[in-house]
Design an enzyme around this catalytic site. Structure first.
Site, short mmCIF file in Angstrom:
data_model
loop_
_atom_site.label_atom_id
_atom_site.label_comp_id
_atom_site.label_asym_id
_atom_site.label_seq_id
_atom_site.Cartn_x
_atom_site.Cartn_y
_atom_site.Cartn_z
N GLU A 68 0.93 -1.26 0.03
CA GLU A 68 0.03 -0.11 0.11
C GLU A 68 1.08 1.23 -0.03
O GLU A 68 1.94 1.33 0.67
CB GLU A 68 -0.60 0.00 1.17
CG GLU A 68 -1.76 1.15 1.46
CD GLU A 68 -2.27 1.31 3.15
OE1 GLU A 68 -1.48 0.57 4.01
OE2 GLU A 68 -3.42 1.66 3.09
N ASN A 121 -6.83 6.22 -1.55
CA ASN A 121 -5.79 5.32 -1.35
C ASN A 121 -6.10 4.28 -2.21
O ASN A 121 -7.06 3.66 -1.99
CB ASN A 121 -5.79 5.02 0.36
CG ASN A 121 -4.79 4.10 0.65
OD1 ASN A 121 -3.80 3.74 -0.22
ND2 ASN A 121 -4.36 3.84 1.88
N LYS A 145 -9.11 2.16 -2.02
CA LYS A 145 -9.74 1.74 -0.66
C LYS A 145 -11.23 1.94 -0.11
O LYS A 145 -11.21 3.23 -0.17
CB LYS A 145 -8.45 1.97 0.35
CG LYS A 145 -8.76 1.44 1.45
CD LYS A 145 -7.15 1.68 2.31
CE LYS A 145 -7.13 1.28 3.73
NZ LYS A 145 -5.80 1.49 4.34
N GLU A 175 -6.37 8.34 8.08
CA GLU A 175 -6.71 8.15 6.90
C GLU A 175 -8.30 8.75 6.42
O GLU A 175 -8.46 9.00 5.59
CB GLU A 175 -6.84 6.68 6.71
CG GLU A 175 -5.50 5.99 6.58
CD GLU A 175 -5.64 4.75 5.93
OE1 GLU A 175 -6.02 4.51 4.83
OE2 GLU A 175 -4.84 3.75 6.40
N CYS A 224 -4.89 -3.02 2.78
CA CYS A 224 -4.48 -2.84 4.12
C CYS A 224 -5.84 -3.22 4.92
O CYS A 224 -6.24 -4.25 5.15
CB CYS A 224 -3.91 -1.53 4.64
SG CYS A 224 -3.21 -1.59 5.98
N ASN A 227 0.24 -1.15 5.14
CA ASN A 227 1.23 -0.35 6.25
C ASN A 227 0.28 -0.40 7.40
O ASN A 227 -0.69 0.17 7.97
CB ASN A 227 1.07 1.22 5.86
CG ASN A 227 2.12 1.46 4.53
OD1 ASN A 227 3.22 1.76 4.75
ND2 ASN A 227 1.36 1.50 3.63
N1 CDT Z 1 -2.93 1.43 6.50
C1 CDT Z 1 -4.09 0.68 7.11
O1 CDT Z 1 -5.19 0.48 7.01
N2 CDT Z 1 -3.67 0.45 8.62
C2 CDT Z 1 -4.46 -0.27 9.53
C3 CDT Z 1 -4.16 -0.09 10.82
C4 CDT Z 1 -5.30 -0.13 11.98
S1 CDT Z 1 -4.74 -0.33 13.42
C5 CDT Z 1 -5.21 -1.98 13.77
C6 CDT Z 1 -4.65 -1.76 9.22
O2 CDT Z 1 -5.56 -2.30 9.52
O3 CDT Z 1 -3.58 -2.50 9.24
#
Ligand code: CDT
Length: 307
Positions: A47, A110, A127, A146, A172, A197
C-alpha cells in the site's frame, strides 16, 4: 495442464519522509529485477508504495500534503517502473495515493493499480475501509488520519480477467473485513492482492499490540481458505519515521497455508508458484458457493445489522 502463476511479494522497508520518488522507484525496480530472476510473472508491492505512510502525521498545509500524492499514472517519476515491467515482461500491482479531479472537485484516494507485462494499466481499486480518524489525537504516539486524508473508494470491488484467472485487489484495512474478500470471490476472483502499512501498535487498543502479527496472518489465512483464493499480502515494514510497522509479507494458498514468507523488515522479495487450479478445486469440492451459500438468510440480517 495446470494453470500456474509465479507471484512475488515485494516487501519494502521504511521510506523516509524526504526520500525522493526517484530513490523509491529505483528500489521498486531493484525488487522487480530480483523477482524476475526468481521467475516471477507478477510482482505485488505494498500500500502507498511510493511514499512514507503520511497518515501517521497531522499535515495542515495543502501543498505539503499534495507532495505525497500522484496526479496521474504513470507520471514521469513512476514511468521508469512501467518501462522496467515492459523490459522484464512482468506484471505488477502498485499501491499509491491518488489525487483525482471529479466534477471539478479535488478528491484524494488510497489506490492500487494492476499493470500488465506490457506496462498497460489493467484496472484500479480505491480503498473502501478507511481506518482511524479525521481529527488529531494529541495523546497518541502517532496519528492514523486516513479518514482525514482520503475519500472512501468509489470504484466498488472490481475483478479483472488476467493471468488465466480472475484477480482482485484489497488495501490494508480491507483485509480485516470478511466482506471484502467475499465480494471478490463471488465474482470469481481466485487471486487477491493486498498491500499494507500496519503499525505494530494500535493506540486505540494497546492490549492487542502483542497480537498484531498474529491478526495479520489470521485474517488473510482464514480468508484464503474460506474464499478458495490465493492471497498475496505485502508489507511496508520496519521503523518508518518513528513508527514500527509489521512485516510478515506472505503468499497464502487456498488451503490457508503460508507457502512463502518474508523474514526481514526491509526490502525483500519472496516468490511462490501458485497453482490457480487449486483455488478452483477447493471451490468446487469443499464449498460450492452457488449450491451451499444461503444468501436469503444473510440478507435479512445484513439489512437490519447496525454494529
Ligand atoms: N493502512 C491501514 O489500513 N492500516 C490499518 C491500521 C489499523 S490499526 C489495527 C490496518 O488495518 O492495518
Amino acid at each position: 495442464m495446470s494453470r500456474l502463476l509465479s507471484v512475488a511479494a515485494a516487501q519494502l522497508g521504511p521510506i523516509g519522509q524526504k526520500e525522493s520518488r526517484l530513490s523509491t522507484v529505483n528500489r521498486l525496480i531493484v525488487l522487480m529485477e530480483q523477482a524476475v530472476r526468481l521467475g516471477a510473472e507478477l510482482v505485488v508491492y505494498p500500500e502507498a508504495a511510493l511514499t512514507a505512510f503520511f497518515p501517521h502525521w497531522w499535515i495542515e498545509d495543502e501543498k505539503d500534503l499534495d507532495r505525497f500524492f500522484e496526479l496521474s499514472m504513470p507520471n514521469p517519476d513512476v514511468k521508469p517502473l512501467f518501462d522496467a515491467a515492459n523490459r522484464f515482461n512482468v506484471s505488477f500491482c502498485l499501491g499509491y495515493t491518488e489525487i483525482a479531479i471529479e466534477e471539478g472537485l479535488k478528491k484524494r484516494y488510497n489506490s492500487a493499480i494492476l499493470v500488465s507485462d506490457g506496462g498497460k494499466i489493467i484496472g484500479k481499486y480505491r480503498k473502501v475501509h478507511l481506518p482511524g480518524y479525521a481529527d488529531r489525537r494529541p495523546g497518541d504516539p502517532f496519528q492514523n488520519l486516513e479518514k482525514k486524508y482520503f475519500e472512501v473508494g468509489n470504484l466498488g470491488f472490481p475483478v479483472w480477467e488476467a493471468f488465466n484467472t480472475k484477480v482482485g485487489i484489497l488495501i490494508c484495512n480491507d483485509r480485516r473485513w470478511p466482506e471484502s474478500y467475499r465480494v471478490l470471490a463471488l465474482q470469481g476472483a481466485e487471486l487477491i492482492l493486498i498491500g499494507y502499512n500496519t503499525p505494530l501498535q494500535n493506540p486505540a487498543m494497546p492490549e492487542s499490540d502483542a497480537l498484531s502479527n498474529f491478526h495479520n496472518h489470521l485474517v488473510m489465512q482464514a480468508a484464503a481458505y474460506q474464499n478458495s483464493a490465493w492471497i498475496i499480502g505485502v508489507a511496508k515494514a520496519g521503523i518508518e519515521e518513528g513508527v514500527m510497522q509489521i512485516g510478515q509479507s506472505c503468499i497464502i494458498s487456498p488451503s490457508g497455508e503460508i507457502v512463502a514468507q518474508a523474514s526481514t523488515l526491509g526490502d525483500e522479495v519472496v516468490v511462490a508458484r501458485c497453482d490457480l487450479d487449486l483455488a478452483a478445486r477447493y471451490r468446487a469440492r469443499v464449498f460450492k458457493f452457488s449450491e451451499n451459500r444461503r444468501p436469503e438468510y444473510y440478507r435479512a440480517i445484513s439489512e437490519t445489522a447496525r454494529s
